[in-house]
Design a protein around this motif. Structure first.
Motif, PDB file in Angstrom:
ATOM      1  N   SER A   1     -49.430  12.641   5.319  1.00  0.00           N
ATOM      2  CA  SER A   1     -50.258  12.706   6.515  1.00  0.00           C
ATOM      3  C   SER A   1     -50.738  14.116   6.819  1.00  0.00           C
ATOM      4  O   SER A   1     -49.943  15.056   6.879  1.00  0.00           O
ATOM      5  CB  SER A   1     -49.466  12.160   7.711  1.00  0.00           C
ATOM      6  N   ASN A   2     -52.059  14.271   7.001  1.00  0.00           N
ATOM      7  CA  ASN A   2     -52.650  15.531   7.442  1.00  0.00           C
ATOM      8  C   ASN A   2     -52.239  16.698   6.550  1.00  0.00           C
ATOM      9  O   ASN A   2     -51.838  17.761   7.024  1.00  0.00           O
ATOM     10  CB  ASN A   2     -52.271  15.808   8.906  1.00  0.00           C
ATOM     11  N   GLN A   3     -52.362  16.486   5.248  1.00  0.00           N
ATOM     12  CA  GLN A   3     -51.947  17.500   4.279  1.00  0.00           C
ATOM     13  C   GLN A   3     -53.155  18.245   3.716  1.00  0.00           C
ATOM     14  O   GLN A   3     -54.192  17.641   3.427  1.00  0.00           O
ATOM     15  CB  GLN A   3     -51.172  16.855   3.118  1.00  0.00           C
ATOM     16  N   ARG A   4     -53.003  19.536   3.542  1.00  0.00           N
ATOM     17  CA  ARG A   4     -54.009  20.351   2.866  1.00  0.00           C
ATOM     18  C   ARG A   4     -53.658  20.346   1.380  1.00  0.00           C
ATOM     19  O   ARG A   4     -52.660  20.931   0.960  1.00  0.00           O
ATOM     20  CB  ARG A   4     -53.979  21.780   3.416  1.00  0.00           C
ATOM     21  N   ILE A   5     -54.473  19.657   0.584  1.00  0.00           N
ATOM     22  CA  ILE A   5     -54.137  19.437  -0.822  1.00  0.00           C
ATOM     23  C   ILE A   5     -55.205  20.039  -1.720  1.00  0.00           C
ATOM     24  O   ILE A   5     -56.316  20.344  -1.285  1.00  0.00           O
ATOM     25  CB  ILE A   5     -53.954  17.931  -1.131  1.00  0.00           C
ATOM     26  N   HIS A   6     -54.857  20.181  -3.012  1.00  0.00           N
ATOM     27  CA  HIS A   6     -55.768  20.790  -3.983  1.00  0.00           C
ATOM     28  C   HIS A   6     -55.928  19.867  -5.192  1.00  0.00           C
ATOM     29  O   HIS A   6     -55.425  20.153  -6.283  1.00  0.00           O
ATOM     30  CB  HIS A   6     -55.238  22.153  -4.416  1.00  0.00           C
ATOM     31  N   PRO A   7     -56.657  18.762  -5.020  1.00  0.00           N
ATOM     32  CA  PRO A   7     -56.790  17.799  -6.123  1.00  0.00           C
ATOM     33  C   PRO A   7     -57.879  18.141  -7.126  1.00  0.00           C
ATOM     34  O   PRO A   7     -57.906  17.603  -8.219  1.00  0.00           O
ATOM     35  CB  PRO A   7     -57.139  16.499  -5.390  1.00  0.00           C
ATOM     36  N   TYR A   8     -58.819  18.998  -6.742  1.00  0.00           N
ATOM     37  CA  TYR A   8     -59.954  19.356  -7.607  1.00  0.00           C
ATOM     38  C   TYR A   8     -60.750  18.120  -8.015  1.00  0.00           C
ATOM     39  O   TYR A   8     -61.016  17.873  -9.183  1.00  0.00           O
ATOM     40  CB  TYR A   8     -59.479  20.146  -8.829  1.00  0.00           C
ATOM     41  N   THR A   9     -61.150  17.349  -7.005  1.00  0.00           N
ATOM     42  CA  THR A   9     -62.015  16.190  -7.210  1.00  0.00           C
ATOM     43  C   THR A   9     -62.736  15.875  -5.921  1.00  0.00           C
ATOM     44  O   THR A   9     -62.243  16.197  -4.835  1.00  0.00           O
ATOM     45  CB  THR A   9     -61.221  14.958  -7.661  1.00  0.00           C
ATOM     46  N   ASP A  10     -63.903  15.237  -6.053  1.00  0.00           N
ATOM     47  CA  ASP A  10     -64.596  14.712  -4.876  1.00  0.00           C
ATOM     48  C   ASP A  10     -64.516  13.190  -4.828  1.00  0.00           C
ATOM     49  O   ASP A  10     -65.035  12.572  -3.896  1.00  0.00           O
ATOM     50  CB  ASP A  10     -66.065  15.170  -4.847  1.00  0.00           C
ATOM     51  N   LEU A  11     -63.894  12.570  -5.853  1.00  0.00           N
ATOM     52  CA  LEU A  11     -63.759  11.117  -5.976  1.00  0.00           C
ATOM     53  C   LEU A  11     -65.110  10.406  -6.009  1.00  0.00           C
ATOM     54  O   LEU A  11     -65.193   9.207  -5.732  1.00  0.00           O
ATOM     55  CB  LEU A  11     -62.885  10.550  -4.849  1.00  0.00           C
ATOM     56  N   LEU A  12     -66.151  11.134  -6.359  1.00  0.00           N
ATOM     57  CA  LEU A  12     -67.489  10.556  -6.431  1.00  0.00           C
ATOM     58  C   LEU A  12     -67.910  10.314  -7.879  1.00  0.00           C
ATOM     59  O   LEU A  12     -67.291  10.829  -8.819  1.00  0.00           O
ATOM     60  CB  LEU A  12     -68.499  11.501  -5.770  1.00  0.00           C
ATOM     61  N   LEU A  13     -68.975   9.560  -8.031  1.00  0.00           N
ATOM     62  CA  LEU A  13     -69.564   9.315  -9.339  1.00  0.00           C
ATOM     63  C   LEU A  13     -70.585  10.396  -9.659  1.00  0.00           C
ATOM     64  O   LEU A  13     -71.355  10.815  -8.788  1.00  0.00           O
ATOM     65  CB  LEU A  13     -70.273   7.959  -9.353  1.00  0.00           C
ATOM     66  N   HIS A  14     -70.584  10.840 -10.916  1.00  0.00           N
ATOM     67  CA  HIS A  14     -71.572  11.802 -11.383  1.00  0.00           C
ATOM     68  C   HIS A  14     -72.087  11.370 -12.748  1.00  0.00           C
ATOM     69  O   HIS A  14     -71.327  10.879 -13.582  1.00  0.00           O
ATOM     70  CB  HIS A  14     -70.968  13.207 -11.491  1.00  0.00           C
ATOM     71  N   ASP A  15     -73.374  11.568 -12.952  1.00  0.00           N
ATOM     72  CA  ASP A  15     -73.971  11.295 -14.258  1.00  0.00           C
ATOM     73  C   ASP A  15     -73.527  12.388 -15.219  1.00  0.00           C
ATOM     74  O   ASP A  15     -73.826  13.567 -15.027  1.00  0.00           O
ATOM     75  CB  ASP A  15     -75.498  11.290 -14.130  1.00  0.00           C
ATOM     76  N   MET A  16     -72.810  11.997 -16.261  1.00  0.00           N
ATOM     77  CA  MET A  16     -72.246  12.961 -17.196  1.00  0.00           C
ATOM     78  C   MET A  16     -73.043  13.083 -18.489  1.00  0.00           C
ATOM     79  O   MET A  16     -72.595  13.712 -19.443  1.00  0.00           O
ATOM     80  CB  MET A  16     -70.794  12.589 -17.511  1.00  0.00           C
ATOM     81  N   GLY A  17     -74.228  12.465 -18.511  1.00  0.00           N
ATOM     82  CA  GLY A  17     -75.097  12.640 -19.657  1.00  0.00           C
ATOM     83  C   GLY A  17     -74.877  11.613 -20.756  1.00  0.00           C
ATOM     84  O   GLY A  17     -73.896  10.869 -20.747  1.00  0.00           O
ATOM     85  N   PRO A  18     -75.765  11.575 -21.750  1.00  0.00           N
ATOM     86  CA  PRO A  18     -75.696  10.556 -22.807  1.00  0.00           C
ATOM     87  C   PRO A  18     -74.484  10.696 -23.725  1.00  0.00           C
ATOM     88  O   PRO A  18     -74.028   9.703 -24.301  1.00  0.00           O
ATOM     89  CB  PRO A  18     -77.004  10.775 -23.586  1.00  0.00           C
ATOM     90  N   GLY A  19     -73.938  11.906 -23.851  1.00  0.00           N
ATOM     91  CA  GLY A  19     -72.810  12.089 -24.759  1.00  0.00           C
ATOM     92  C   GLY A  19     -71.560  11.346 -24.324  1.00  0.00           C
ATOM     93  O   GLY A  19     -70.747  10.944 -25.161  1.00  0.00           O
ATOM     94  N   LEU A  20     -71.398  11.144 -23.026  1.00  0.00           N
ATOM     95  CA  LEU A  20     -70.224  10.451 -22.498  1.00  0.00           C
ATOM     96  C   LEU A  20     -70.543   9.046 -22.000  1.00  0.00           C
ATOM     97  O   LEU A  20     -69.648   8.331 -21.541  1.00  0.00           O
ATOM     98  CB  LEU A  20     -69.601  11.261 -21.353  1.00  0.00           C
ATOM     99  N   ALA A  21     -71.804   8.640 -22.073  1.00  0.00           N
ATOM    100  CA  ALA A  21     -72.217   7.351 -21.519  1.00  0.00           C
ATOM    101  C   ALA A  21     -71.606   6.190 -22.305  1.00  0.00           C
ATOM    102  O   ALA A  21     -71.534   6.223 -23.532  1.00  0.00           O
ATOM    103  CB  ALA A  21     -73.733   7.248 -21.523  1.00  0.00           C
ATOM    104  N   ASP A  22     -71.151   5.169 -21.568  1.00  0.00           N
ATOM    105  CA  ASP A  22     -70.681   3.943 -22.205  1.00  0.00           C
ATOM    106  C   ASP A  22     -71.716   2.830 -22.077  1.00  0.00           C
ATOM    107  O   ASP A  22     -71.565   1.773 -22.687  1.00  0.00           O
ATOM    108  CB  ASP A  22     -69.347   3.493 -21.618  1.00  0.00           C
ATOM    109  N   GLY A  23     -72.758   3.053 -21.267  1.00  0.00           N
ATOM    110  CA  GLY A  23     -73.814   2.069 -21.098  1.00  0.00           C
ATOM    111  C   GLY A  23     -73.452   0.906 -20.211  1.00  0.00           C
ATOM    112  O   GLY A  23     -74.280   0.015 -19.981  1.00  0.00           O
ATOM    113  N   ARG A  24     -72.216   0.896 -19.686  1.00  0.00           N
ATOM    114  CA  ARG A  24     -71.739  -0.266 -18.925  1.00  0.00           C
ATOM    115  C   ARG A  24     -71.744   0.017 -17.426  1.00  0.00           C
ATOM    116  O   ARG A  24     -70.958   0.822 -16.942  1.00  0.00           O
ATOM    117  CB  ARG A  24     -70.320  -0.627 -19.370  1.00  0.00           C
ATOM    118  N   PRO A  25     -72.606  -0.648 -16.651  1.00  0.00           N
ATOM    119  CA  PRO A  25     -72.574  -0.476 -15.196  1.00  0.00           C
ATOM    120  C   PRO A  25     -71.330  -1.120 -14.599  1.00  0.00           C
ATOM    121  O   PRO A  25     -70.795  -2.085 -15.147  1.00  0.00           O
ATOM    122  CB  PRO A  25     -73.850  -1.173 -14.729  1.00  0.00           C
ATOM    123  N   ASP A  26     -70.872  -0.583 -13.488  1.00  0.00           N
ATOM    124  CA  ASP A  26     -69.671  -1.094 -12.830  1.00  0.00           C
ATOM    125  C   ASP A  26     -69.865  -0.935 -11.327  1.00  0.00           C
ATOM    126  O   ASP A  26     -69.665   0.135 -10.772  1.00  0.00           O
ATOM    127  CB  ASP A  26     -68.442  -0.315 -13.307  1.00  0.00           C
TER     128      ASP A  26
END
Length: 456
Positions: A358-383
């Protein structure tokens, strides 16, 4: 007299409020940067660094956590009154077999302790925006089966080398994977999407679940209003347990909303064990399905205990925070825009059940959002709202301990990267500019940035 006393009391209270100064914001310099999980941090650099419960749990919570721990490591079998229900088709036999030491898995296929699974679907989305299951396969390929039962298919993995050259003449060899379904038990669809997913670490999930939705949405910039080339968007998934759309937080495409749902999915899809949340066998409607299994196989108490176990796993502390190279590496991390997706510091919301979350200041290094990572990592599968080239930003806390917790470290969504440097060089799409800036650093600067990441 009574009125006078009341008046004097009220006057005193008002005076006290007038005399009190508003509390100042606690200065950032007053926090201990080692506490990646706030009060839910543990100090351990061994192979067991990801396996500890949050310190200070009460007696009841410790018992539930311990029960969850036992069941997380429990091997399930096909026919038994206790820990039965495995199969008829499956990917693995226990949670720990995929999440080694509660950390990342191993990207092999067909072996007992493989942690790599494959989602499958056909073009289109259902009425809730979910992927369409592939006829005869559902939405996950189960490559193992009980004796006398046919697995859906076997997975063949091959790699080819790709050389990345730095301006200073040094180079890194990336391995580019190709995945093929072999010996399918049923004709594969003419067109299908196949998405590899390597088991991620499970520690710190309780903190991530407790980050306010408003905080996560504040990181989004879908139309890239600031023009930095980085957008980030949430994934909203339809949760059948509550019959509505919810923010996705877990899964490599943020395609699961809660820890409980993630656990139930793993039992059903990975092990073929049903629960009250997902009472149908993954093989329902297929030739492997047997009508003799009508009861729910996983007791509610075990599902709840494993969920609580994962929720209350502590986060390992960051190391060497005052090391000059790490300090410089952290500055470079922000300078080349890595921190725009891998958000260093977040505040959790209120959790009345577990105060350490509860009410913790944490350092996860993420925004938990989706980002387009380009064709090299694409799996082509929408979710749901995730496209075929979008992935959730992976939390980086604990990443420097992967070599110890996993033996051989693997990175990215399918384990193709064998080092943090390789993982950086796989970034594309929204992260292309950051990758190019990394490649333009001197070798000494690149080493400092990587050393900083290894301290997390």
């Amino acid at each position: 007299m009574k009125y006078l006393k009341t008046l004097l009391l009220m006057t005193g209270i008002v005076s006290a409020f007038v005399m009190c100064n508003r509390a100042d914001t606690f200065p950032a310099s007053g926090y201990d940067d080692r506490l990646s999980g706030g009060a839910a941090t543990v100090f351990d650099v061994s192979s067991q660094a990801f396996t500890h419960e949050i310190d200070g749990l009460n007696r009841r919570d410790l018992i539930v956590h311990g029960l969850g721990d036992q069941n997380f490591e429990q091997t399930f079998v096909a026919d038994s009154t206790v820990f039965g229900g495995k199969g008829p088709i499956f990917n693995n036999v226990s949670c720990i077999s995929c999440h080694h030491n509660d950390g990342k898995g191993t990207p092999t296929a067909g072996f007992q302790n493989s942690s790599l699974l494959f989602r499958i679907s056909i073009p289109g989305l259902d009425e809730h925006g979910a992927p369409l299951s592939a006829p005869g396969y559902g939405f996950q390929v189960q490559d193992k089966a009980l004796l006398g039962v046919q697995p859906e298919a076997h997975i063949d993995i091959t790699y080819k080398d790709s050389i990345i050259n730095y301006a200073d003449g040094s180079f890194v060899t990336l391995r580019v994977p190709t995945y093929t379904l072999q010996n399918p038990y049923y004709p594969l669809p003419a067109v299908y999407y196949l998405s590899p997913r390597l088991a991620p670490p499970v520690f710190g999930a309780g903190l991530l679940e407790n980050i306010p939705e408003s905080t996560i949405l504040s990181f989004a910039d879908e139309s890239d209003k600031d023009g930095d080339g980085i957008s980030g968007k949430p994934n909203y998934i339809f949760d059948t347990a509550v019959n509505k759309k919810q923010l996705g937080r877990f899964g490599l495409k943020a395609n699961t909303s809660t820890i409980e749902r993630q656990v139930a999915l793993a039992y059903q899809q990975d092990m073929g064990v049903t629960s009250y949340l997902l009472p149908d066998e993954s093989s329902k409607g297929q030739s492997q399905y047997t009508q003799t299994r009508t009861k729910i196989e996983l007791p509610d108490s075990i599902l709840n205990a494993v969920t609580f176990y994962i929720k209350t796993l502590a986060v390992p502390a960051r190391r060497d925070v005052n090391d000059s190279s790490n300090v410089q590496g952290a500055k470079l991390f922000a300078q080349i825009s890595c921190a725009k997706c891998h958000i260093p510091t977040v505040q959790t919301g209120i959790d009345f059940a577990v105060s350490q979350l509860s009410n913790q200041r944490i350092h996860p290094y993420t925004d938990l959002l989706l980002h387009d990572m380009g064709p090299g990592l694409a799996d082509g599968r929408p979710d749901f709202d995730a496209s075929g080239s979008e992935w959730r930003t992976m939390p980086l806390w604990g990443i420097g301990l992967f070599p110890k917790t996993n033996g051989t470290p693997y990175y990215m969504h399918d384990g193709r990267a064998r080092s943090i440097e390789e993982a950086i060089l796989w970034h594309g799409g929204e992260a292309e500019k950051a990758k190019e800036q990394f490649m333009n650093l001197s070798s000494a600067e690149r080493a400092k940035l990587i050393k900083f990441l290894n301290s997390l």
